[in-house]
Design an enzyme around this catalytic site. Sequence first.
Site, PDB file in Angstrom:
ATOM      1  N   CYS A  74       0.834  -1.204   0.000  1.00  0.00           N
ATOM      2  CA  CYS A  74       0.000   0.000   0.000  1.00  0.00           C
ATOM      3  C   CYS A  74       0.873   1.261   0.000  1.00  0.00           C
ATOM      4  CB  CYS A  74      -0.908  -0.031   1.230  1.00  0.00           C
ATOM      5  SG  CYS A  74      -1.790   1.503   1.567  1.00  0.00           S
ATOM      6  N   CYS A  77       0.006   3.892   2.645  1.00  0.00           N
ATOM      7  CA  CYS A  77       0.404   3.427   3.980  1.00  0.00           C
ATOM      8  C   CYS A  77       1.844   3.840   4.282  1.00  0.00           C
ATOM      9  CB  CYS A  77       0.287   1.909   4.080  1.00  0.00           C
ATOM     10  SG  CYS A  77      -1.392   1.293   3.901  1.00  0.00           S
TER      11      CYS A  77
END
Length: 155
Positions: A74, A77
């Site tokens: 991600c 993230c």
Amino acid sequence: RITSSLTIITMMTSRASAQAVRPSISMRHAGMRAMAPRRAAVVSRVAEVTQDTFEAEVLKSDTPVLVDFWANWCGPCKLVAPLMDWVEKEYAGAVKVVKVEHDANPKLIEDFKVYGLPALVVIKDGELVAGSKHEGAIGKASLQQYLTKNGIVAP
């Protein structure tokens, strides 16, 4: 006929040797990259929790807990990760910050109905703070507002 056969053999040999050279060039460049100096690893202050340790580390915590659901794949993230370290340092004592890796903890993902990453939730006294779920990347100013809104104030 002999001339044209020699031309064909020469052309085939030239192509074969050119193809044989390409891998050695790319291998040499790969070797050079592998020997390049590496950057120092960043050590995170944020604790990593799993389905097995979640109850003890989060639900039974004496202080409010900011839970960051994330994944290695991600991109957003990775942008939020340094902010979690900042919160752990800046709000020390007022909040505990933990990370839950998405792929390794499907039960927690299901329990908290995490549909987008990164996702943040606040847990106080073993309960999810109503309205504290936030999905998607967040900047520092918005994170400070989020924490304040959810009852977490820097000491």
